[in-house]
Every structure is written in structure tokens, then in C-alpha cells.
Design a protein around this motif. Structure first.
Motif, PDB file in Angstrom:
ATOM      1  N   ASP A   1       0.889  -1.044  -0.113  1.00 55.41           N
ATOM      2  CA  ASP A   1      -0.069  -0.150  -0.130  1.00 55.41           C
ATOM      3  C   ASP A   1       1.004   1.303   0.096  1.00 55.41           C
ATOM      4  N   LEU A   2       1.787   1.247   0.990  1.00 50.01           N
ATOM      5  CA  LEU A   2       2.588   2.426   1.034  1.00 50.01           C
ATOM      6  C   LEU A   2       3.433   2.833  -0.001  1.00 50.01           C
ATOM      7  N   VAL A   3       3.931   1.683  -0.806  1.00 50.17           N
ATOM      8  CA  VAL A   3       4.792   1.707  -1.758  1.00 50.17           C
ATOM      9  C   VAL A   3       4.008   2.440  -2.927  1.00 50.17           C
ATOM     10  N   HIS A   4       2.730   1.856  -3.175  1.00 50.59           N
ATOM     11  CA  HIS A   4       1.852   2.514  -4.117  1.00 50.59           C
ATOM     12  C   HIS A   4       1.618   3.747  -4.012  1.00 50.59           C
ATOM     13  N   ARG A   5       1.215   4.293  -2.917  1.00 51.23           N
ATOM     14  CA  ARG A   5       1.165   5.642  -2.643  1.00 51.23           C
ATOM     15  C   ARG A   5       2.317   6.453  -2.936  1.00 51.23           C
TER      16      ARG A   5
ATOM     17  N   THR B   1      19.803   5.746  -2.336  1.00 48.19           N
ATOM     18  CA  THR B   1      18.997   6.139  -1.165  1.00 48.19           C
ATOM     19  C   THR B   1      17.499   5.809  -1.371  1.00 48.19           C
ATOM     20  N   ILE B   2      16.914   6.202  -2.343  1.00 51.61           N
ATOM     21  CA  ILE B   2      15.591   5.927  -3.064  1.00 51.61           C
ATOM     22  C   ILE B   2      15.231   4.493  -2.970  1.00 51.61           C
ATOM     23  N   VAL B   3      16.310   3.687  -3.558  1.00 49.76           N
ATOM     24  CA  VAL B   3      16.010   2.251  -3.631  1.00 49.76           C
ATOM     25  C   VAL B   3      15.769   1.678  -2.109  1.00 49.76           C
ATOM     26  N   ALA B   4      16.895   2.327  -1.270  1.00 47.48           N
ATOM     27  CA  ALA B   4      16.833   1.757   0.042  1.00 47.48           C
ATOM     28  C   ALA B   4      15.526   2.018   0.766  1.00 47.48           C
ATOM     29  N   PHE B   5      14.983   3.318   0.442  1.00 47.05           N
ATOM     30  CA  PHE B   5      13.559   3.876   0.946  1.00 47.05           C
ATOM     31  C   PHE B   5      12.483   3.033   0.582  1.00 47.05           C
ATOM     32  N   ILE B   6      12.210   2.847  -0.620  1.00 42.82           N
ATOM     33  CA  ILE B   6      11.248   1.848  -1.187  1.00 42.82           C
ATOM     34  C   ILE B   6      11.307   0.396  -0.720  1.00 42.82           C
ATOM     35  N   SER B   7      12.419  -0.131  -0.397  1.00 42.39           N
ATOM     36  CA  SER B   7      12.733  -1.342   0.189  1.00 42.39           C
ATOM     37  C   SER B   7      12.287  -1.481   1.485  1.00 42.39           C
ATOM     38  N   MET B   8      12.475  -0.445   2.347  1.00 41.20           N
ATOM     39  CA  MET B   8      11.883  -0.073   3.660  1.00 41.20           C
ATOM     40  C   MET B   8      10.559  -0.062   3.566  1.00 41.20           C
TER      41      MET B   8
ATOM     42  N   PHE C   1       8.506  -1.733   1.790  1.00 37.02           N
ATOM     43  CA  PHE C   1       7.950  -2.987   1.703  1.00 37.02           C
ATOM     44  C   PHE C   1       7.783  -3.539   3.234  1.00 37.02           C
ATOM     45  N   ALA C   2       8.790  -3.245   3.935  1.00 37.59           N
ATOM     46  CA  ALA C   2       8.892  -3.943   5.368  1.00 37.59           C
ATOM     47  C   ALA C   2       7.473  -3.143   6.022  1.00 37.59           C
ATOM     48  N   LEU C   3       7.419  -1.808   5.880  1.00 40.09           N
ATOM     49  CA  LEU C   3       6.629  -1.235   6.721  1.00 40.09           C
ATOM     50  C   LEU C   3       5.105  -1.600   6.302  1.00 40.09           C
ATOM     51  N   ASP C   4       4.994  -1.662   5.062  1.00 39.67           N
ATOM     52  CA  ASP C   4       3.772  -2.079   4.560  1.00 39.67           C
ATOM     53  C   ASP C   4       3.245  -3.445   5.179  1.00 39.67           C
ATOM     54  N   ASN C   5       4.268  -4.032   5.704  1.00 40.50           N
ATOM     55  CA  ASN C   5       3.723  -5.389   6.120  1.00 40.50           C
ATOM     56  C   ASN C   5       3.978  -5.419   7.979  1.00 40.50           C
ATOM     57  N   ASP C   6       3.805  -4.396   8.198  1.00 39.59           N
ATOM     58  CA  ASP C   6       4.139  -4.314   9.866  1.00 39.59           C
ATOM     59  C   ASP C   6       5.071  -4.426  10.410  1.00 39.59           C
ATOM     60  N   ALA C   7       6.327  -4.416   9.376  1.00 35.97           N
ATOM     61  CA  ALA C   7       7.553  -4.650  10.240  1.00 35.97           C
ATOM     62  C   ALA C   7       8.280  -3.409  10.199  1.00 35.97           C
TER      63      ALA C   7
ATOM     64  N   GLY D   1      18.348  12.252   4.000  1.00 30.65           N
ATOM     65  CA  GLY D   1      17.931  11.943   2.640  1.00 30.65           C
ATOM     66  C   GLY D   1      16.579  11.070   2.812  1.00 30.65           C
ATOM     67  N   LEU D   2      16.649  10.312   3.901  1.00 33.48           N
ATOM     68  CA  LEU D   2      15.130   9.374   3.909  1.00 33.48           C
ATOM     69  C   LEU D   2      14.338  10.076   4.567  1.00 33.48           C
ATOM     70  N   ARG D   3      14.577  11.243   5.373  1.00 28.45           N
ATOM     71  CA  ARG D   3      13.440  11.744   5.915  1.00 28.45           C
ATOM     72  C   ARG D   3      12.650  12.456   5.039  1.00 28.45           C
ATOM     73  N   LYS D   4      13.423  13.060   3.918  1.00 28.74           N
ATOM     74  CA  LYS D   4      12.505  13.720   2.823  1.00 28.74           C
ATOM     75  C   LYS D   4      11.694  13.122   2.220  1.00 28.74           C
ATOM     76  N   PHE D   5      11.746  11.673   2.047  1.00 25.69           N
ATOM     77  CA  PHE D   5      11.040  10.895   1.322  1.00 25.69           C
ATOM     78  C   PHE D   5       9.910  10.419   2.439  1.00 25.69           C
ATOM     79  N   ALA D   6      10.416  10.154   3.858  1.00 26.68           N
ATOM     80  CA  ALA D   6       9.351   9.433   4.668  1.00 26.68           C
ATOM     81  C   ALA D   6       8.366  10.436   5.256  1.00 26.68           C
ATOM     82  N   GLU D   7       8.713  11.583   5.545  1.00 23.67           N
ATOM     83  CA  GLU D   7       7.876  12.627   6.104  1.00 23.67           C
ATOM     84  C   GLU D   7       6.583  12.887   5.485  1.00 23.67           C
TER      85      GLU D   7
END
Ligand code: ADP
Ligand code: MG
Length: 698
Positions: free
Chosen positions: A255-259, A303-310, A312-318, A336-342
Motif C-alpha cells: 500500500d505505502l509503496v503504491h502511494r 537512497t531511494i532504492v533503500a527507502f522503497i525497500s524499507m 515493503f517492510a513497513l507495509d507489512n507491519d515490520a 535523505g530518507l526523511r525527505k521521502f518519509a515525512e
């Protein structure tokens, strides 16, 4: 048949005895028969033909001549005192000279005796001469057809005790004769047939005492293959073990990945980024633990590859974590990640050695409770007190700075199921090295830069042209750009290097009056470093005079020129790494490599390579050829340097064959139960007894 034959201590070998044994123990780490047999020559000298004195010329590095010793006499006084002999064959005569051991030679030389000499000729006073030649009385054996002399690693001390390659060669020869019946084949028959490899016994014999060039080649090839085969066999076995024994979390939901893709992604991913993400995602669906290496040059967009990989984890309650080797790097990743995450409302934190107690406690609690979804940090992350509710993915940046033990500690952060592992490195390494260093990981490479990047232009300038370089710098500053000036600083010459840096700083200050400067080096206090760095980041200063501390972790897109002083003192990968600090913005960037006029051929090749290409993979290949695998960064504690015969700079083709073979065998017969693979099983069992830690390169 005695399994322990090879464990026999060398003092039991005729001609060695306790004294020589002690020397060999101490100087070369040779204790047992096995050690001695594996004390391989590092090259072989061709003494199969004899030169004639008339044909000597300076292009022949060493000459091998059969002739007669005519007469000799003492010349000179004091330290110049030497014994000079005339040596001649049917074509002419030359001199042999000894400065040391004069009385020994006076006593043993036979007038008019026939000798075979070997050594490096030099031309003095109209005559060829050799100082301290190797010398043997001519015998039917060493005269007929000559021989290949193996040259063994030795130490000064051994030489002083008259233990040279000839002595070692003889001892090994004798051992080989004794050991012959005990030497067992370690490769399956069908593998040897397929790759046309000679047997183990022949290989050992011919490597220590080659009959001719063809046998020597065969022996080398066989021993290299064997070494690389077992190296790969262990790594792949470990990899398979992870895949079969360790279950992995399955990350199906996206879900998050798609959003993120739909609403927030700031640019279109490159083909390489997309491909790598697919590789990662498919690992995350298998139900097995992922162990993957992500290679990509600076700026390739990890960085963005790392973030999207993360995600996947977040989407599955990890939860996900990213560990970096330094505070600066951790901070940069965090930013770098915060810009994507926030924008996504993802809760992300940073934990390092300097995190305040209160904040630290808050983070610990949130990680344990699961409210904090992503944590970025340094070693602080592996401390026992850091516990997660459900850690699903660990990303480790700059793997080579972390040991395997630390990787394992991160795994253990999820007691139920090992988290997935993604190891990222910005130091591209050649394929052969990747296969051995990271042979137990699956490998993904981002081998494409985002579109629209202007490649950095790199040029070489001599110190004498500094004024025109400074003129260029002035122009760039006038355009609003910022400049790095990098000085080498190595521990061995720290004081001198610091002085260089300070002198450089002063000369820059004189040449750029009124231009605000920053200075940065490792000896400064963290607080002062930060202050200087911040001023540069905020564009208050225009030129940053620094040592290689800026190699990692500095990101100032407006800095578009890098001048590297004494560029000859940097290795290729370090130059490339440094250069990666520019070219981060929209402007055309430049890298100027400064050297004196006098540079070696190797330096010239390094500089030419830098000027020719920006491709980190290509650069790493040249680096490997120049320096050999042992000296490349990150290989020291890795086991690559344990290779005795194979050379990763040269043996890529053999490595590939060895790897394919190991893969095929492990695929069809993992437990080595098939009779045709029994040689491997027996060999591993034998090894297992002696060095039970063979799997430490995991
Ligand atoms: P790396 O960590 O591999 O050195 P980064 O992830 O820091 O590289 O990316 C370098 C720069 O390129 C960043 O400013 C990033 O936003 C940008 N970037 C990454 N991927 C793309 C892309 N596909 N298109 C455009 N810009 C990108
Ligand atoms: Mg990065």
C-alpha cells in the motif's frame, strides 16, 4: 594411510632439524608438512637455456651462463674491498664480484672450475659484471636442459642464515617424495576431465619443481582452480544454507509503496533502479531470508532504492533500520530518507553515539513499541539495549567497514525470524572480487546514473600551472560556485601532511584575498569540524581546504570544482570516491588532479583512467590490475588475501569456471552423497578436522 601425515612437524624432516624449524616457524609461519607444501613459489625463473657472454644486453634482467672461472683477486680497501673474478665462456669474458663472504669464496672457488652462474648483469668500465651471482658447480643435471627455479617468499633473516629458494626448494622436493602416497585427489574426476586439469600430485610436484613451461602452466591452473573452487563452494554453501534453513518474512502488501509511487516520488526511477527494486522485492516474497548486496556508484541513487525497500517492510507491519559506519554518513542518510518519509507520515529516527540520553530513551521505547518505523544510525544500533517490536529489514551501508559479527548482531534483533539484509556499497568492486568477497550474497548493481547528469570533467594539471588553475577557480567562484581543495593526509607522515595542508591553506588565502575559506581535517574537534562544514554548506565560505575527511559524507550540490593536490599520493578508488563529492548539482562540475612533473608509470595510468572515465566499475577493474586484490579497500579481513595461488586480478576466467562448478554440484548434490563427489566430501572432512573454522568467511 595416515590422515595426520600432513600435520607432522617439519623438524622431523631430514635436513631441517630443530634450529631451522624454529626459524621457519618464526619467519614464515611454517610448522607442519602441510604448511611447507603450501609454501608456494611466487614466481619461477626460467633457467632452461644458457645465454652467452657475447649476447648479454641490458634488456635481459637476469642471465644464466655456463663458463669457467679463470682467476680472481682482491681489489679496494675498507667497505670497497671486494673479490673480483674473471668468468668466461667460448664467446667472451666478464667479471663476478663479491663484497661479502669474501673469505668463504676464496676458500671454495675452484680455479678453472666449470660453473653455472645466474644473476643480474651490469655494465661497468667497459665490461659486464655480476655482483653476488648465484653460483653452482656444473653437473650433468644442471647442465642438461637446465631447470626452472622456483622463487619462494623469504625473509632477510632467513637469507642471512643461508636459507634461500634453492634450500627451500630442495627440502620441499624431499618432502614431496615422502608425501607422494599420502597426497589425495581433491577434485572429482569428471571436473578434472571437463576443465582439463592435471591431478593434485602432479600439480604440487610441477609447481614446486616444473619440468618445463607447459607443466608449470598446468600446475598453476590446477592449483588455482582447486583453491577458487573451495573458496566458492563454501560461500555458495553458506548462501544456500541461508536460503534453505532460514525462513524470511514475506512482504506481500504494497500500500505505502503504491502511494509513494503515485503521489510522492520526486523523479522517475532509472531503469537500473527499477530492475534492482524488482530483484529486492522478489527476494522479499520468497519466504526466505534475503541476503543481497547493492552496488552502485556515488550518485547512482541508492537512497531511494533503500527507502522503497524499507516501505515493503513497513507495509507489512515490520520495521526497518539502516546502519552507517560514521556519524556524518548516518546523518546524511537520515536527512535523505526523511525527505521521502515525512510526506508519507512515516515515523523515522536517528540514533548515534552522540544522541542525548532523553532522546535515546524515547527512541528505544518507540522501537520496542513499534511506533518508530525506520531508524537510521551508527554502531549504536547494534547495542543490546536497542530492541524492536518486529525488525523486518536491515540495510547496512559501506559493508566493508563492518565485520561479519556485526551483521550477525543485527540479525539477532528479531528473535522470531531473521530480518532481511541489504548491504549497500558505494565502492564498486570488480566482479571477481565481488564473487569472493560477497560470494554468499546475491548481487544487484545500479549501473546507470539518473538522466540529465552532466558527467564530471576531469583534467590533469602540473603544479607549475597552478596560476592558471587558480584563475579558473576565481572564475567559478565569480559564478557563485564553491570549491574543494583536497590534500593527502596519511598517518605515517601526518605531521608533514598537516604542514602541507596549512601551507596550502595560507597560499590559497594569499591567492584569493577577500574570499572566505573553510578548513577541515581529522585532527580538529568534532564541534569545530561541524562549524566549518556548516559555514561551507550555507555558502558563507567559498573554498573548503580539507584532507580526505570529506571523502564520505559531505553533500554540497553547489560545490562544483574539486582540486586534488598531490594526486599521485591517492589510490584510484580514493580519487574516484573524492571526485564523487562534486557533480551533485545541476552545474557542470570539474575535478582537477594536480601533480608534479615527475610521476611514475602507475600514477600516470591512475590519472589517465580518472580523466577518461567516471564509471566506478571500470575504475575498480584498473585498480585491481594495478594494486592486486590484497590492497583494495575492504579486502584485508575478508579472506581474499588468504588465497595462496589464485590472483583475482588475473584469474577471473578460472574463478568463473570454479564458481559454475561449485554451484552445479551444490545444486544437484548438496550433501555430497554421490560417489562421484566423494573426493570433495573427504577433502572437506579432512579440512574440517584441522581448521574447524573454515566457514568463518560467512
Ligand atoms: P547514492 O546514495 O547512490 O550516492 P543518492 O541516492 O544520494 O545517491 O542520489 C543522488 C542524487 O540523485 C540525489 O539528489 C537524488 O535525489 C537524485 N536521484 C536519485 N535517483 C534519481 C532519478 N531516478 N532521477 C533523478 N534524480 C535522482
Ligand atoms: Mg548515498
Amino acid at each position: 594411510m595416515n590422515l595426520n601425515f600432513f600435520d607432522t612437524k617439519i623438524e622431523f624432516l631430514k635436513g631441517i632439524g630443530p634450529q631451522r624449524a624454529a626459524l621457519l616457524n618464526k619467519e614464515l609461519n611454517i610448522f607442519t608438512f602441510r604448511d611447507l607444501l603450501q609454501h608456494y613459489p611466487f614466481r619461477h625463473e626460467d633457467r632452461t637455456t644458457f645465454q652467452q657472454i657475447r649476447d648479454i644486453d641490458e634488456r635481459i634482467p637476469n642471465v644464466h651462463i655456463k663458463g669457467r672461472l679463470r682467476d680472481w683477486h682482491l681489489v679496494g680497501e675498507g667497505s670497497k674491498k671486494r673479490l673480483v673474478a674473471t668468468f668466461s665462456d667460448s664467446t667472451g669474458s666478464m667479471e663476478l664480484v663479491w663484497f661479502q663472504g669474501i673469505s668463504y669464496f676464496e676458500k671454495y672457488l675452484r680455479p678453472n672450475g666449470e660453473y653455472i652462474i645466474y644473476g643480474k648483469p651490469a655494465f661497468f668500465g667497459g665490461r659486464w659484471s655480476i655482483t653476488h651471482p648465484e653460483m653452482d658447480l656444473a653437473t650433468p643435471e644442471n647442465t642438461a636442459g637446465g631447470y626452472w627455479q622456483p622463487i619462494y617468499p623469504l625473509t632477510e633473516k632467513l637469507r642471512r642464515k643461508n636459507i634461500d629458494s634453492k634450500v627451500i626448494g630442495k627440502v620441499i622436493q624431499q618432502l614431496l617424495e615422502m608425501a607422494w602416497p599420502n597426497i589425495k585427489e581433491t577434485l572429482p574426476e569428471y571436473v578434472m576431465e571437463k576443465y582439463r586439469l592435471i591431478g593434485k600430485r602432479d600439480a604440487l610436484w610441477q609447481f614446486h619443481n616444473p619440468q618445463n613451461a607447459a607443466w608449470l602452466r598446468q600446475a598453476q591452473r590446477r592449483l588455482k582452480f582447486e583453491e577458487l573452487f573451495y573458496n566458492q563452494f563454501r560461500l555458495i554453501k553458506n548462501k544456500l544454507l541461508h536460503k534453505t534453513e532460514f525462513p524470511g518474512l514475506v512482504f506481500k502488501k504494497t500500500d505505502l509503496v503504491h502511494r509513494f509511487y503515485k503521489e510522492h516520488i520526486p523523479f522517475e526511477l532509472t531503469g537500473a533502479q527499477t530492475r534492482v527494486l524488482k530483484e529486492i522485492h522478489s527476494d522479499l516474497l520468497t519466504g526466505k531470508q534475503m541476503n543481497r548486496l547493492l552496488q552502485g556508484d556515488v550518485g547512482s541513487g541508492k537512497t531511494i532504492v533503500a527507502f522503497i525497500s524499507m516501505l515493503f517492510a513497513l507495509d507489512n507491519d515490520a520495521q526497518a533500520c539502516l546502519m552507517a559506519p560514521t556519524e556524518i554518513l548516518a546523518d546524511q542518510h537520515y536527512q535523505g530518507l526523511r525527505k521521502f518519509a515525512e510526506p508519507l507520515g512515516v515515523n523515522i529516527g536517528k540514533l548515534t553515539g552522540s544522541t542525548r540520553k532523553k532522546e535515546r530513551e524515547r527512541i528505544h521505547a518507540q522501537l520496542l513499541g513499534g511506533e518508530m518505523q525506520i531508524i537510521v544510525g551508527t554502531h549504536a544500533l547494534i547495542e543490546d539495549i536497542v530492541q524492536f517490536r518486529n525488525l523486518g529489514l536491515c540495510i547496512i551501508d559501506e559493508q566493508h567497514r563492518f565485520g561479519v559479527a556485526q551483521r550477525a548482531k543485527l540479525w539477532a534483533k528479531n528473535k522470531r525470524i531473521n530480518p532481511h539484509m541489504l548491504v549497500m556499497t558505494a565502492t564498486p568492486i570488480p566482479r571477481t572480487l565481488a564473487m569472493t568477497l560477497y560470494g554468499d550474497l546475491d548481487i544487484s548493481a545500479i549501473d546507470e546514473l539518473p538522466a540529465g547528469r552532466k558527467p564530471i570533467q576531469t583534467v590533469h594539471r602540473y603544479d607549475a600551472h597552478r596560476s592558471s588553475v587558480f584563475g579558473f577557480v576565481k572564475d567559478e567562484i565569480a559564478k557563485g560556485r564553491q570549491i574543494y581543495m583536497v590534500y593527502p593526509l596519511i598517518e605515517e607522515s601526518e605531521k608533514l601532511d598537516l604542514k602541507d595542508l596549512m601551507d596550502g591553506y595560507e597560499s590559497v588565502a594569499r591567492s584569493f584575498p577577500g574570499v572566505p575559506l573553510s578548513i577541515l581535517h581529522g585532527k580538529m574537534k568534532a564541534k569545530d569540524k561541524d562549524y566549518e562544514m556548516q559555514r561551507f554548506v550555507n555558502r558563507e565560505t567559498k573554498i573548503m581546504v580539507a584532507t580526505t575527511v570529506i571523502e564520505v559524507g559531505v553533500n554540497v550540490p553547489n560545490a562544483s570544482v574539486m582540486i586534488i593536490e598531490n594526486a599521485e599520493r591517492f589510490g584510484l578508488s580514493q580519487l574516484h570516491q573524492l571526485r564523487g563529492r562534486v557533480g551533485r548539482g545541476a552545474d557542470q562540475s570539474y575535478c582537477i588532479l594536480m601533480t608534479s612533473y615527475k610521476i611514475s608509470a602507475d600514477t600516470r595510468l591512475r590519472i589517465e583512467t580518472m580523466c577518461r572515465t567516471n564509471d566506478g566499475f571500470e575504475i575498480s577493474e584498473v585498480d585491481l590490475q594495478l594494486r592486486g586484490p590484497g590492497d583494495l579497500s575492504g579486502t584485508q579481513q575478508s579472506g581474499v588475501t588468504d588465497l595462496l595461488v589464485a590472483n583475482l586480478a588475473q584469474d577471473g576466467a578460472i574463478l568463473k569456471e570454479a564458481r559454475i562448478t561449485a554451484e552445479a554440484i551444490l545444486e544437484s548434490d548438496q550433501d555430497l552423497l554421490q560417489p562421484e563427489n566423494s573426493a570433495i566430501r573427504l577433502h572437506l572432512e579432512n579440512l574440517g578436522k584441522e581448521e574447524s573454522n573454515w566457514s568463518r568467511i560467512s
